[in-house]
Design an enzyme around this catalytic site. Structure first.
Site, PDB file in Angstrom:
ATOM      1  CE  LYS A 191      -4.130  -2.013   2.106  1.00 14.12           C
ATOM      2  NZ  LYS A 191      -5.108  -1.951   3.219  1.00 14.12           N
ATOM      3  CE  LYS A 200     -10.744 -13.266  -0.681  1.00 14.38           C
ATOM      4  NZ  LYS A 200     -10.108 -13.074   0.647  1.00 14.38           N
ATOM      5  CE  LYS A 239     -15.027  -3.878   0.136  1.00 15.45           C
ATOM      6  NZ  LYS A 239     -15.799  -3.980   1.376  1.00 15.45           N
TER       7      LYS A 239
END
Length: 328
Positions: free
Chosen positions: A111, A192, A195
């Site tokens: 990140k 996977k 969203k």
């Protein structure tokens, strides 16, 4: 009974993958364990958030928890920021964490990669997660593979605290769901379902309308063989759809394969769409009912009270063990 803790960030409507991989198991587990289900909104602000969207997503996630069957008679459902002990315990655990071990966290590396400025909260996310878990004498934590590293750090911090100050923490174990742990993308069955995927056809939201669900399933990637058969390595797309069908219908994969012997993917996908729509429909109805009533606020008030009571006792023990305040 042993205690389970689970936290989910309020970052938008959950997917069918989140539901199958986690929430379905939660509904069953609440009858076998003492369960704490936390909406971790403080974790969400480690990256920039729109305040109105964050509040909406927090309430929406709480409603979805309740709609799928999380029962306040058996579980404690609450919002992280409404229990101050989480931030208090998180700070104390930061003070026994080492910068090096936090910088080695894979999620922090991923990140923070290529960014000019990185939030200090992103670095210290793991001690706060450890606090979430350790406050409730948690025995088991249901997590995906992507969170196993954080769980290992949680165990390390608990053991370090116990050895350095006082033996007050239960050392939690990882619990990875045996079935349905990884529902894959409808467009790339090697990834996977998420969203955050820019391709909205790749995932089914728990609030998608029936027409949207049907369209997404009919456009799901399969293969050219045309045979409904489970073979995860050679037929990942069809195998993923078979897993969804099996879990939501209660039929075994073998039974489904038999039903579609000699029939093509068209019939299979059409029927799967019906299975998904019929399963999600009552959940959506309960969700919208909760969003429009005061019942959800009462449920969360009750959850916050129960969580504050349990977490407050542990923070008291932590502060006493570290020598904070005037505790004797």
């Amino acid at each position: 009974m042993k205690t389970i803790f689970s936290g989910i960030q309020p970052s938008g409507t959950i997917t069918l993958g989140n539901y199958i991989g986690a929430m379905m198991q939660f509904v069953e587990l609440q009858h076998e364990y003492t369960c704490y289900f936390c909406i971790v909104d403080q974790h969400a602000i480690t990256s920039p958030q729109d305040r109105l969207a964050l509040r909406k997503n927090t309430k929406s996630l709480a409603a979805m928890y309740a709609a799928v069957g999380i029962d306040p008679a058996h579980s404690t459902l609450f919002i992280q920021s409404e229990v101050p002990a989480h931030a208090q315990a998180g700070w104390m655990l930061q003070c026994v964490s080492y910068i090096g071990e936090l910088e080695r966290m894979t999620q922090f590396k991923d990140k923070s990669a290529g960014k000019d400025g990185v939030s200090a909260g992103l670095l210290t996310y793991p001690p706060l997660m450890a606090a979430d878990i350790l406050l409730y004498k948690t025995d088991l934590v249901p997590v995906g593979e992507d969170q196993k590293q954080h769980l290992e750090l949680t165990r390390d911090l608990a053991e370090r605290f116990n050895k350095r100050f006082n033996d007050i923490f239960t050392i939690p174990e990882v619990r990875i769901p045996k079935t349905g742990a990884r529902i894959m993308s409808l467009q790339d069955p090697l990834k996977k379902m998420s969203k955050s995927d820019p391709n909205q056809k790749s995932y089914i939201s728990m609030l998608d309308e029936p027409g949207q669900i049907t369209k997404k399933i009919k456009s799901a990637v399969t293969d050219s063989e045309g045979i409904v058969r489970y073979d995860k390595e050679n037929k990942p797309g069809v195998s993923n759809l078979l897993s969804i069908y099996s879990i939501l219908s209660g039929k075994t994969v073998e039974e489904i394969e038999t039903i579609y012997t000699g029939r093509g993917y068209g019939d299979f996908k059409s029927d799967l769409a019906d299975v998904v729509v019929n399963h999600i429909k009552p959940i959506q109805e309960k969700y919208y009912e909760l969003m429009d009533s005061k019942e959800l606020d009462l449920l969360l008030d009750e959850g916050a009270a129960k969580a504050n009571l349990a977490a407050g006792k542990m923070v008291y023990k932590m502060e006493k063990a570290m020598g904070l305040g005037r505790k004797k």
